[in-house]
Design an enzyme around this catalytic site. Structure first.
Site, PDB file in Angstrom:
ATOM      1  N   SER A 149       0.835  -1.201   0.000  1.00  0.00           N
ATOM      2  CA  SER A 149       0.000   0.000   0.000  1.00  0.00           C
ATOM      3  C   SER A 149       0.877   1.261   0.000  1.00  0.00           C
ATOM      4  O   SER A 149       1.637   1.473  -0.938  1.00  0.00           O
ATOM      5  CB  SER A 149      -0.949  -0.056   1.206  1.00  0.00           C
ATOM      6  N   ASP A 225     -10.209  -5.582  -3.176  1.00  0.00           N
ATOM      7  CA  ASP A 225      -9.577  -4.548  -2.341  1.00  0.00           C
ATOM      8  C   ASP A 225     -10.472  -3.312  -2.336  1.00  0.00           C
ATOM      9  O   ASP A 225     -10.779  -2.756  -3.398  1.00  0.00           O
ATOM     10  CB  ASP A 225      -8.200  -4.223  -2.934  1.00  0.00           C
ATOM     11  N   HIS A 258      -7.293  -6.044   0.952  1.00  0.00           N
ATOM     12  CA  HIS A 258      -6.117  -5.206   1.198  1.00  0.00           C
ATOM     13  C   HIS A 258      -5.319  -5.648   2.426  1.00  0.00           C
ATOM     14  O   HIS A 258      -4.355  -5.004   2.799  1.00  0.00           O
ATOM     15  CB  HIS A 258      -6.591  -3.752   1.392  1.00  0.00           C
TER      16      HIS A 258
END
Length: 280
Positions: A149, A225, A258
């Site tokens: 991320s 996600d 995620h």
């Protein structure tokens, strides 16, 4: 130099050692902590290194405790280094939002107040921490980098900006085009100011069209996600990579989100990808 490191934790793991160290950072002007996994020695050759940069709200501990990476790293003879995501401490500027301030350093050098005094993660990770680690551990100069991320953003920009420093780079659900998504625009406005020209050097999609070193890239992205459509957009980097001749493999993983469950599912693939480029 060794006296500047304070050992906080040490655990035997898969024949190697999982350690956590604290030191004073002159660059960040505060104490910092990093974790390191030292695999069992395979021979007298210093082992190669894979850096892992974590995402928003995370510290050095998330990947260390949740990814399950040490087993494969021990097999492959890879050192894992897990830095923190930002400066820390009572004297360090912060924000009540999760996506700004402590835990959200964005791997850049802030120029705006109140952030500029401490938020210099790019210099910390490109200069100070690598030098400290090299002085205190017997490691190979062959190194790769990966992240998740916000940390995927950090890994990509460090790999692109630092030329031949890394043999390969990989990322899980990275922020690839921060100048064009809400997370990046909020952070860059605060840390760098409103001059968007200053933002360019921290955007992988823009950097990729300007650099010469075409290192191999692996990206995994879950299609479930919640941040995919508005914050991540990995297809943008894939398009630039195709135009610029970068060897980038983007894998869309069906059903994955995620979280670190996603990372744990594919971390072995990433470590073997890096080993292929490090152990030559």
């Amino acid at each position: 130099m060794a006296s500047t490191l304070e050992l906080l934790e040490e655990h035997r793991m898969f024949g190697g050692w999982q350690q956590r160290w604290r030191h004073h950072s002159a660059v960040l002007n505060c104490p910092m902590i990093f974790s390191i996994f030292l695999p069992p020695p395979h021979d007298d050759t210093p082992p190669p290194v894979v850096w892992f940069l974590a995402g928003l709200t995370c510290s050095d501990e998330n990947f260390t405790t949740k990814a399950g990476a040490q087993r494969v790293a021990a097999q492959l003879g890879l050192v894992l280094i897990m830095p923190d995501t930002s400066p820390r401490g009572d004297d360090v500027a912060n924000d009540s939002a999760y996506d700004l301030g402590q835990g959200a350093g964005f791997y850049l050098n802030a120029t705006q107040q109140p952030w500029a005094a401490h938020y210099r993660m790019f210099d910390y990770l490109s200069k100070e921490l690598p030098a400290l680690v090299a002085d205190n551990f017997k490691l190979s100069e062959r190194q790769s980098i990966m992240g998740h991320s916000m940390g995927g953003h950090g890994a990509l920009l460090l790999a692109l900006r630092l030329g031949g420093r890394f043999s390969s780079v990989s990322a899980f659900a990275p922020i690839v085009n921060p100048t064009e998504v809400p997370w990046g625009q909020k952070a860059f406005s605060a840390y760098l100011g409103e001059d968007r020209a200053a933002w360019r050097e921290y955007d992988s999609c823009l950097l990729m069209s300007e650099v010469e070193n075409r290192l191999p890239i692996l990206i995994d992205q879950g299609d479930n996600d919640q941040f995919l459509a508005d914050q991540l957009r990995p297809e943008r980097l894939e398009e630039v990579a195709r135009e610029q001749g970068f060897p980038l493999e983007l894998r869309i993983q069906p059903g994955y989100d995620h979280s670190y469950f996603f990372i744990a599912s594919f971390v072995e693939d990433h470590l073997r990808f890096h080993a292929k480029h490090l152990l030559v």
